[in-house]
Design a protein around this motif. Sequence first.
Motif, PDB file in Angstrom:
ATOM      1  N   SER A  36       5.287  42.060  11.036  1.00 49.68           N
ATOM      2  CA  SER A  36       4.819  41.079  10.051  1.00 49.68           C
ATOM      3  C   SER A  36       4.255  41.724   8.790  1.00 49.68           C
ATOM      4  N   THR A  37       3.707  42.915   8.919  1.00 51.38           N
ATOM      5  CA  THR A  37       3.152  43.597   7.758  1.00 51.38           C
ATOM      6  C   THR A  37       4.287  44.251   7.003  1.00 51.38           C
ATOM      7  N   THR A  38       4.433  43.883   5.746  1.00 53.24           N
ATOM      8  CA  THR A  38       5.520  44.427   4.946  1.00 53.24           C
ATOM      9  C   THR A  38       5.404  45.942   4.824  1.00 53.24           C
ATOM     10  N   GLU A  39       4.225  46.448   4.484  1.00 51.07           N
ATOM     11  CA  GLU A  39       4.033  47.883   4.286  1.00 51.07           C
ATOM     12  C   GLU A  39       3.578  48.513   5.585  1.00 51.07           C
ATOM     13  N   SER A  40       4.512  48.762   6.462  1.00 50.25           N
ATOM     14  CA  SER A  40       4.192  49.277   7.779  1.00 50.25           C
ATOM     15  C   SER A  40       4.929  50.587   8.054  1.00 50.25           C
ATOM     16  N   PRO A  41       4.207  51.631   8.446  1.00 44.68           N
ATOM     17  CA  PRO A  41       4.862  52.899   8.767  1.00 44.68           C
ATOM     18  C   PRO A  41       5.802  52.791   9.978  1.00 44.68           C
ATOM     19  N   GLU A  42       5.584  51.799  10.815  1.00 43.52           N
ATOM     20  CA  GLU A  42       6.461  51.620  11.968  1.00 43.52           C
ATOM     21  C   GLU A  42       7.903  51.357  11.529  1.00 43.52           C
ATOM     22  N   LYS A  43       8.054  50.789  10.340  1.00 45.32           N
ATOM     23  CA  LYS A  43       9.403  50.508   9.841  1.00 45.32           C
ATOM     24  C   LYS A  43      10.206  51.792   9.690  1.00 45.32           C
ATOM     25  N   PHE A  44       9.538  52.886   9.295  1.00 43.61           N
ATOM     26  CA  PHE A  44      10.245  54.161   9.150  1.00 43.61           C
ATOM     27  C   PHE A  44      10.749  54.661  10.499  1.00 43.61           C
ATOM     28  N   ILE A  45       9.899  54.552  11.487  1.00 43.53           N
ATOM     29  CA  ILE A  45      10.282  54.995  12.837  1.00 43.53           C
ATOM     30  C   ILE A  45      11.499  54.209  13.298  1.00 43.53           C
ATOM     31  N   LEU A  46      11.461  52.920  13.104  1.00 50.03           N
ATOM     32  CA  LEU A  46      12.582  52.082  13.530  1.00 50.03           C
ATOM     33  C   LEU A  46      13.844  52.360  12.715  1.00 50.03           C
ATOM     34  N   LEU A  47      13.708  52.558  11.398  1.00 52.03           N
ATOM     35  CA  LEU A  47      14.894  52.874  10.584  1.00 52.03           C
ATOM     36  C   LEU A  47      15.540  54.174  11.053  1.00 52.03           C
ATOM     37  N   ARG A  48      14.733  55.145  11.385  1.00 56.21           N
ATOM     38  CA  ARG A  48      15.290  56.421  11.858  1.00 56.21           C
ATOM     39  C   ARG A  48      15.977  56.270  13.206  1.00 56.21           C
ATOM     40  N   GLU A  49      15.443  55.407  14.039  1.00 52.27           N
ATOM     41  CA  GLU A  49      16.106  55.143  15.324  1.00 52.27           C
ATOM     42  C   GLU A  49      17.390  54.351  15.106  1.00 52.27           C
ATOM     43  N   ILE A  50      17.343  53.377  14.209  1.00 51.56           N
ATOM     44  CA  ILE A  50      18.534  52.571  13.905  1.00 51.56           C
ATOM     45  C   ILE A  50      19.638  53.467  13.354  1.00 51.56           C
ATOM     46  N   GLU A  51      19.243  54.440  12.529  1.00 47.45           N
ATOM     47  CA  GLU A  51      20.211  55.369  11.926  1.00 47.45           C
ATOM     48  C   GLU A  51      21.044  56.094  12.980  1.00 47.45           C
ATOM     49  N   ARG A  52      20.486  56.331  14.126  1.00 39.37           N
ATOM     50  CA  ARG A  52      21.182  57.083  15.189  1.00 39.37           C
ATOM     51  C   ARG A  52      22.342  56.309  15.808  1.00 39.37           C
ATOM     52  N   HIS A  53      22.381  55.021  15.557  1.00 32.64           N
ATOM     53  CA  HIS A  53      23.422  54.183  16.146  1.00 32.64           C
ATOM     54  C   HIS A  53      24.613  54.050  15.200  1.00 32.64           C
ATOM     55  N   ASP A  54      25.793  54.122  15.765  1.00 29.78           N
ATOM     56  CA  ASP A  54      27.005  53.958  14.970  1.00 29.78           C
ATOM     57  C   ASP A  54      27.559  52.549  15.045  1.00 29.78           C
ATOM     58  N   ALA A  55      26.777  51.629  15.557  1.00 32.95           N
ATOM     59  CA  ALA A  55      27.235  50.242  15.690  1.00 32.95           C
ATOM     60  C   ALA A  55      27.565  49.658  14.326  1.00 32.95           C
ATOM     61  N   ALA A  56      28.502  48.756  14.311  1.00 33.02           N
ATOM     62  CA  ALA A  56      28.946  48.133  13.055  1.00 33.02           C
ATOM     63  C   ALA A  56      27.792  47.480  12.313  1.00 33.02           C
ATOM     64  N   GLU A  57      26.871  46.896  13.036  1.00 35.88           N
ATOM     65  CA  GLU A  57      25.777  46.188  12.363  1.00 35.88           C
ATOM     66  C   GLU A  57      24.738  47.138  11.761  1.00 35.88           C
ATOM     67  N   THR A  58      24.770  48.417  12.126  1.00 37.89           N
ATOM     68  CA  THR A  58      23.791  49.367  11.604  1.00 37.89           C
ATOM     69  C   THR A  58      23.879  49.491  10.088  1.00 37.89           C
ATOM     70  N   THR A  59      25.064  49.778   9.577  1.00 40.16           N
ATOM     71  CA  THR A  59      25.227  49.963   8.134  1.00 40.16           C
ATOM     72  C   THR A  59      24.939  48.665   7.391  1.00 40.16           C
ATOM     73  N   ALA A  60      25.386  47.552   7.930  1.00 37.31           N
ATOM     74  CA  ALA A  60      25.119  46.265   7.285  1.00 37.31           C
ATOM     75  C   ALA A  60      23.616  45.978   7.235  1.00 37.31           C
ATOM     76  N   PHE A  61      22.912  46.301   8.309  1.00 41.91           N
ATOM     77  CA  PHE A  61      21.460  46.099   8.321  1.00 41.91           C
ATOM     78  C   PHE A  61      20.777  46.992   7.291  1.00 41.91           C
ATOM     79  N   LEU A  62      21.165  48.263   7.241  1.00 41.12           N
ATOM     80  CA  LEU A  62      20.579  49.183   6.268  1.00 41.12           C
ATOM     81  C   LEU A  62      20.812  48.682   4.840  1.00 41.12           C
ATOM     82  N   ALA A  63      22.002  48.159   4.587  1.00 40.96           N
ATOM     83  CA  ALA A  63      22.312  47.608   3.263  1.00 40.96           C
ATOM     84  C   ALA A  63      21.416  46.409   2.957  1.00 40.96           C
ATOM     85  N   SER A  64      21.160  45.582   3.963  1.00 50.78           N
ATOM     86  CA  SER A  64      20.307  44.412   3.730  1.00 50.78           C
ATOM     87  C   SER A  64      18.872  44.829   3.426  1.00 50.78           C
ATOM     88  N   VAL A  65      18.387  45.873   4.086  1.00 54.94           N
ATOM     89  CA  VAL A  65      17.036  46.379   3.803  1.00 54.94           C
ATOM     90  C   VAL A  65      16.986  46.941   2.383  1.00 54.94           C
TER      91      VAL A  65
END
Length: 186
Positions: A36-65
Amino acid sequence: PAPSSLRPCRSARQAAGQAMTTLTVADLISAFRGISTTESPEKFILLREIERHDAAETTAFLASVASDSAEFDLARIEALNILEVRRSDDLVVARAIESALAPGQDHLVRLHAARALAGVIAVPGVAAVAARYVLDAKEDADVRHNAFAALKKGGPTPEAVQLVRTCLTDRRFGEPAKRVLARWGG
């Protein structure tokens, strides 16, 4: 709501201590969106974990962010950094990066977006967008440099060679354009 595998955790840091590799990209995206907090360091941890996945939705999600001007700017920058090296030929991803580069966006986001153009330079029209920023003398100097670097990093495609040639007459980029063209054999 956070996925059931993350609900017992109080934060993404705690989730990182769990076996994140067992979580799906959908779980990680859901956890990111559930912060819920926009400025959250947890978002970085999750983005780095998301980056490890090659799923089709990964790149689309990164683009949306990256394109979401309401998102935490440092999360947008992280998404752009990932997109720069991830490479995509998806027009939607290219447009998301271009929207992050638009005037009026946060300055640091724009700098990273200009660099991230390198990751989508193969998409028709993206090299021309990069060249447009390079040649705009009223544009921020660092945005111009990063756009030129993206164009150069894209390699000597016929379109890129032509666009770098247009930079030859630019007071700031004439010499760098000569060097790039010499390296490219053009």
